[in-house]
Scaffold this motif. Structure first.
Motif, short mmCIF file in Angstrom:
data_model
loop_
_atom_site.label_atom_id
_atom_site.label_comp_id
_atom_site.label_asym_id
_atom_site.label_seq_id
_atom_site.Cartn_x
_atom_site.Cartn_y
_atom_site.Cartn_z
N ALA A 41 -6.88 15.85 0.22
CA ALA A 41 -6.27 15.87 1.55
C ALA A 41 -7.05 15.02 2.55
CB ALA A 41 -6.17 17.30 2.06
N ASN A 42 -8.36 15.22 2.62
CA ASN A 42 -9.15 14.53 3.63
C ASN A 42 -10.61 14.43 3.19
OD1 ASN A 42 -10.40 17.12 4.38
ND2 ASN A 42 -8.38 17.57 5.26
N TYR A 64 -7.93 9.72 0.43
CA TYR A 64 -7.72 10.79 1.41
C TYR A 64 -6.37 10.59 2.07
CZ TYR A 64 -12.75 10.27 0.75
OH TYR A 64 -14.00 10.10 0.19
N LEU A 65 -5.44 11.49 1.80
CA LEU A 65 -4.07 11.33 2.30
C LEU A 65 -3.98 11.48 3.82
CD1 LEU A 65 -2.05 13.26 -0.44
CD2 LEU A 65 -2.34 10.78 -0.21
N GLU A 66 -4.91 12.22 4.40
CA GLU A 66 -4.89 12.45 5.84
C GLU A 66 -6.01 11.68 6.54
OE1 GLU A 66 -5.37 16.65 6.12
OE2 GLU A 66 -3.50 17.09 5.04
N ASP A 67 -6.38 10.54 5.99
CA ASP A 67 -7.55 9.83 6.48
C ASP A 67 -7.30 9.11 7.81
OD1 ASP A 67 -10.19 9.17 6.26
OD2 ASP A 67 -9.88 7.41 5.01
N TYR A 68 -8.40 8.77 8.46
CA TYR A 68 -8.36 7.91 9.63
C TYR A 68 -8.20 6.47 9.15
CZ TYR A 68 -9.98 5.37 13.76
OH TYR A 68 -10.08 4.50 14.83
N SER A 148 4.81 11.04 10.18
CA SER A 148 4.00 12.00 9.41
C SER A 148 4.33 11.93 7.93
CB SER A 148 4.23 13.42 9.94
OG SER A 148 5.54 13.87 9.67
N LEU A 151 2.71 8.41 6.62
CA LEU A 151 1.27 8.22 6.72
C LEU A 151 0.57 8.39 5.37
CD1 LEU A 151 -1.29 7.76 8.43
CD2 LEU A 151 -1.34 10.25 8.84
N PRO A 152 0.76 9.49 4.63
CA PRO A 152 0.07 9.61 3.34
C PRO A 152 0.52 8.58 2.32
CG PRO A 152 1.61 11.43 3.65
CD PRO A 152 1.51 10.72 4.96
N HIS A 155 -1.29 5.31 3.24
CA HIS A 155 -2.70 5.35 2.82
C HIS A 155 -2.81 5.14 1.32
CE1 HIS A 155 -4.91 6.11 6.44
NE2 HIS A 155 -4.27 7.24 6.73
#
Length: 479
Positions: A41-42, A64-68, A148, A151-152, A155
């Motif tokens: 996830a992160n 990281y799917l929720e990365d910056y 949303s 986004l993943p 990435h």
């Protein structure tokens, strides 16, 4: 042969069926070099391994799917070319997606995921999608939901993938995107081994989810189907654990000629001569739930069912054996449920060595709402223990058999059916002869079809065929 094993949300961060399967597979092919590409996830997961990596694991890469977005730069957002925009728009509208162009687009070092999501190109494509299909809902909500959702995926498409000869994914989904993109970038072969059917599992989760409502559930489901379609299309071989899983893959668009069944397997010899009950324990009937404490295992239904079963049969005791640190909030709710209801004879052990406990059990139980082909059922059979399990995944096939003539090795119940599950525990608790016969039926079944050596031989042949098709030398395992 260099093998890149791509896993989502499991190895080497959590224990459980798929993680255990991956770990043993790598150990069994010690002459091959493995690279792990782990999807989490992160960054809070980074490096928090619960497995000691085998010596033949050369590298570990993390997505990281929720990365910056570390590539964000100030300044004007560069527009896409006409070809890139057509591919990009086709992705959002799910119209003959040009994945090759998208792979090349996202692999550009100058591309910023954040800038793309906030760009005019993304806005225009989302607007077209909205006008064609979703004009009945509020546009601003739709726009942010699309950001949303993508986004993943973006990435994932931006991930720098290590070069390997074979990309072995343990699911479709984001892992399937990486494997498909790697095949485009480097050639090689793509193998997908599904333990559960990823798309169906995500559908089930979304249908029950409270964080997404209405038509947005359908949009998310379409996204996961889109990813699976890509993986099935690009894979050279797709393995499943049992026949019904293959049937589901075919329904979802996987070509028949790419499919193959490779059942799970366990080392039966490791579960022989187990320590049994002490003299003080022999008057009790022990029920063992060997699992990680997580919502998908539906521990709360198990607790409620045991409460009713124990009222009818006071000799019962429930052992819940497995880690609770992965889903701490849910685990606390389970502990509180036991305390608030003042339920006696329920013991949480935490992570265990299964050999130390399984021999004491009179039966084992799974009340999951989703499974593939659970290793814990096979382990119970190897220890001559009958199993109570919900009718999910291949649980019915394992317990009742698939025309093998051995007979029932336990009892199958409906999911979340407290009365049925309680009745099953009472039935086995009161009939020792039935328990022993069912345990023997399971033992014969696992010997005939589900031994670890059978599974490894199947994958040895798969790996060897891929190596030879690429002109690579295959080396058998080190002694």
């Amino acid at each position: 042969m260099k093998i890149c094993l791509i896993a989502e949300g499991c190895y080497p961060y959590v224990v459980g069926g798929v993680s255990s399967w991956i770990h043993r597979l790598i150990q069994s092919f010690s002459s091959q070099e493995f690279i792990i590409l782990a999807i989490v996830a992160n960054r809070s997961w980074s490096g928090k391994f619960v497995y000691e990596l085998p010596e033949n694991v050369a590298e570990v890469h993390e997505l990281y799917l929720e990365d910056y977005d570390w590539s964000v730069k100030r300044g004007r957002k560069k527009a896409l070319s006409k070809k890139e925009y057509r591919a990009f728009r086709g992705l959002l509208l799910n119209q003959q997606v040009d994945w090759e162009t998208l792979f090349d687009l996202f692999q550009k070092k100058t591309l910023s995921v954040n800038n793309l999501l906030m760009s005019v190109d993304f806005l225009n494509a989302v607007t077209d999608c909205y006008n064609l299909n979703y004009s009945q809902i509020v546009f601003s909500d739709f726009l942010w939901m699309m950001r949303s959702i993508y986004l993943p995926m973006f990435h994932t498409l931006k991930m720098q993938i290590p070069k390997a000869d074979l990309y072995h994914c343990t699911a479709t989904g984001y892992a399937g995107i990486l494997g498909s993109m790697a095949k485009h970038l480097y050639g090689g072969r793509l193998l997908i081994s599904e333990h559960g059917i990823y798309t169906r599992e995500r559908e089930e989760e979304l249908i029950k989810a409270k964080w997404v409502q209405g038509i947005y559930k359908d949009i998310w489901i379409e996204q996961f189907r889109k990813m699976s379609n890509l993986a099935y299309d690009r894979a050279d071989l797709v393995t499943s654990l049992y026949e019904h899983a293959r049937e589901l893959e075919l329904e979802l668009g996987c070509p028949l000629e790419k499919t193959m069944i490779t059942p799970n397997g366990i080392s039966v010899e490791n579960l022989q001569d187990l320590p049994g009950k002490s003299d003080e324990e022999k008057g009790r009937v022990y029920v063992g739930a060997i699992l990680r404490i997580a919502p998908i295992k539906d521990i709360k239904t198990l607790i409620h069912a045991f409460s009713f079963a124990r009222e009818a049969e006071p000799s019962l005791k429930l052992w819940i054996m497995g880690p609770w640190d992965e889903e701490k909030e849910y685990a606390e709710e389970c502990f509180e449920l036991v305390d608030s209801e003042k339920l006696p004879d329920i013991e949480f052990t935490g992570r265990i060595n299964v050999r130390e406990y399984l021999g004491k059990m009179d039966m084992t139980i799974l009340t999951s709402i989703s499974e593939g082909q659970p290793l814990t059922i096979l382990e119970s059979f190897a220890a001559h223990k009958p199993v109570i399990a919900t009718d999910v995944g291949n649980c019915r096939g394992l317990i009742m058999g698939e025309n093998d003539g051995f007979g029932a090795a336990g009892i199958v119940t409906h999911i979340m059916n407290i009365e049925e599950i309680a009745r099953a525990m009472v039935t086995l608790a009161r009939n020792k002869t039935l328990r022993l016969q069912m345990g023997e039926n399971g033992y014969q079944r696992v010997l005939a079809k589900y031994q670890y050596s059978y599974m490894i031989e199947a994958y040895r042949n798969i790996y060897k065929d891929f190596a030879e098709s690429m002109g690579l030398k295959w080396e058998d395992e080190k002694e």
